[in-house]
Design a protein around this motif. Sequence first.
Motif, PDB file in Angstrom:
ATOM      1  N   SER A   1       0.737  -1.162  -0.061  1.00  0.00           N
ATOM      2  CA  SER A   1       0.014  -0.080   0.005  1.00  0.00           C
ATOM      3  C   SER A   1       0.878   1.323   0.051  1.00  0.00           C
ATOM      4  O   SER A   1       2.004   0.963   0.381  1.00  0.00           O
ATOM      5  CB  SER A   1      -0.872  -0.049   0.991  1.00  0.00           C
ATOM      6  N   LYS A   2       0.269   2.437  -0.244  1.00  0.00           N
ATOM      7  CA  LYS A   2       0.930   3.620  -0.453  1.00  0.00           C
ATOM      8  C   LYS A   2       0.538   4.443   0.928  1.00  0.00           C
ATOM      9  O   LYS A   2       0.335   5.507   0.914  1.00  0.00           O
ATOM     10  CB  LYS A   2       0.460   4.553  -1.712  1.00  0.00           C
TER      11      LYS A   2
ATOM     12  N   THR B   1       9.498  12.579  -0.834  1.00  0.00           N
ATOM     13  CA  THR B   1       9.351  11.091  -1.240  1.00  0.00           C
ATOM     14  C   THR B   1      10.542  10.857  -2.443  1.00  0.00           C
ATOM     15  O   THR B   1      10.450   9.407  -2.806  1.00  0.00           O
ATOM     16  CB  THR B   1       8.002  10.948  -1.969  1.00  0.00           C
TER      17      THR B   1
ATOM     18  N   CYS C   1       7.525   3.691  12.141  1.00  0.00           N
ATOM     19  CA  CYS C   1       8.270   2.477  11.174  1.00  0.00           C
ATOM     20  C   CYS C   1       8.309   1.162  11.768  1.00  0.00           C
ATOM     21  O   CYS C   1       8.908   0.527  11.529  1.00  0.00           O
ATOM     22  CB  CYS C   1       9.419   3.062  10.654  1.00  0.00           C
TER      23      CYS C   1
ATOM     24  N   SER D   1       6.653   0.522  -0.222  1.00  0.00           N
ATOM     25  CA  SER D   1       6.014   2.016   0.649  1.00  0.00           C
ATOM     26  C   SER D   1       5.981   1.648   2.015  1.00  0.00           C
ATOM     27  O   SER D   1       4.804   1.563   2.352  1.00  0.00           O
ATOM     28  CB  SER D   1       5.002   2.373  -0.054  1.00  0.00           C
TER      29      SER D   1
ATOM     30  N   LEU E   1      12.366   1.015   0.056  1.00  0.00           N
ATOM     31  CA  LEU E   1      12.010   2.187  -0.819  1.00  0.00           C
ATOM     32  C   LEU E   1      12.843   1.936  -2.068  1.00  0.00           C
ATOM     33  O   LEU E   1      12.509   2.256  -3.261  1.00  0.00           O
ATOM     34  CB  LEU E   1      12.550   3.472  -0.140  1.00  0.00           C
TER      35      LEU E   1
ATOM     36  N   GLY F   1      14.265   7.446  -2.552  1.00  0.00           N
ATOM     37  CA  GLY F   1      14.033   6.032  -2.704  1.00  0.00           C
ATOM     38  C   GLY F   1      15.440   5.294  -2.959  1.00  0.00           C
ATOM     39  O   GLY F   1      15.809   4.143  -2.521  1.00  0.00           O
TER      40      GLY F   1
ATOM     41  N   THR G   1      -6.795   4.794   4.240  1.00  0.00           N
ATOM     42  CA  THR G   1      -5.522   5.443   4.693  1.00  0.00           C
ATOM     43  C   THR G   1      -5.322   6.092   5.994  1.00  0.00           C
ATOM     44  O   THR G   1      -4.310   6.130   6.718  1.00  0.00           O
ATOM     45  CB  THR G   1      -5.220   6.382   3.436  1.00  0.00           C
TER      46      THR G   1
ATOM     47  N   ASN H   1       2.024   5.511   3.484  1.00  0.00           N
ATOM     48  CA  ASN H   1       2.674   6.493   4.182  1.00  0.00           C
ATOM     49  C   ASN H   1       2.703   7.584   3.009  1.00  0.00           C
ATOM     50  O   ASN H   1       3.525   8.675   3.593  1.00  0.00           O
ATOM     51  CB  ASN H   1       3.972   6.133   4.528  1.00  0.00           C
ATOM     52  N   MET H   2       2.335   7.587   2.035  1.00  0.00           N
ATOM     53  CA  MET H   2       2.330   8.943   1.103  1.00  0.00           C
ATOM     54  C   MET H   2       1.505  10.057   1.617  1.00  0.00           C
ATOM     55  O   MET H   2       0.640   9.894   2.290  1.00  0.00           O
ATOM     56  CB  MET H   2       1.778   8.290  -0.270  1.00  0.00           C
TER      57      MET H   2
END
Length: 347
Positions: free
Chosen positions: A3-4, A246, A303, A290, A285, A249, A37, A6-7
């Motif tokens: 999933s995203k 972001t 985290c 993610s 990353l 990575g 989310t 933490n975006m």
Amino acid sequence: MFSKKNMPCELTVSRVVQETQDAVSIWFEVPEHQWATFSYTPGQFLTLRIPGSGEREPVARCYSLSSSPHTEDELAVTVKRTAGGYGSNWLCDNIATGTIVSVLPPSGHFTPQDLNSDMVLLAAGSGITPIISIIKSALLEGDGHLVLFYANQDAESVIFGEDLRYMAKQFPERLILIEWLESERGLPDRETLSELCSAYKNRMYFVCGPAAFMDLVGDVAHHVGIPHGNLHREIFQSLRSDPFDTEIGVKQSMTTEQARLVVYLDGDRAELQWPKDLTLVEVLLNEGFSPPYSCREGGCGACVCKVIDGDIQMRVNDVLDEDDIEEGDRLACQSLPITDTVIVTFG
Ligand code: FES
């Protein structure tokens, strides 16, 4: 696919409530497609991006959610001005209904495992924000007994005073409210806190407030014999890095030594090679996944993952205590592999 969660997302402020002369609650409307989310547990926090001003760069700040997922549909953080604090002053001066704010989804592990637990909650000043979220959820969803010790400078600086007194009246058998004003009694003292802790030795403890207050409670709890694992403290560090960046990575490894990593996140499983000089967050990353994170400095707990097999060491840890580590919890942003195979799970 991971999933995203933490975006960063853009949320609109639905209302701003002036709680005291120098504290506001900021309520966010969450669109239906982002409900998953922004699901959260009481005691967690949001990370907000505060816009820059003039030559000042944007900054990221973590604020505890004062809303409860069990009693309110929208999310709220409560922010108190701190002397010289850019983030809190910007929010108190500028935020208004309709403002769009860049926000990282809820995270943190200052949250009860069981809302039915009997708890002692100790808050000082704006430390009440995660505590009131826990109280609202525990009263509505749980059946445990709660004691809240709440210290403030004076009557004017009490955030949520009316709400808390109302809850204590509505749940007289389950919530004992002890208010402490420094203007009348001085700072909370060791004797008072020792008496309180001695009376409720077997409860879960949640503490949030200035460092000196939390240190005193921690010391008293230790001397009274509160089991270490029963004491939970919310610690916020100032963020040095930008969790909204972001584009972090690709972090080059300088070693050929690798561990085998098996990772579970949101029910998905992946198997990867883990260079031994990269942290778990960095390697995930790099591979296009993610993982949850916020500060990337070992200071927020966003985290946290659990080691199922193998072992990892942390560079920095300002969050987890010995019992957390004993149970396998690690900060992924600070974790390097020790063993040749590591199996970890998030959430
Ligand atoms: S992201 Fe904050 S402790 Fe790891």
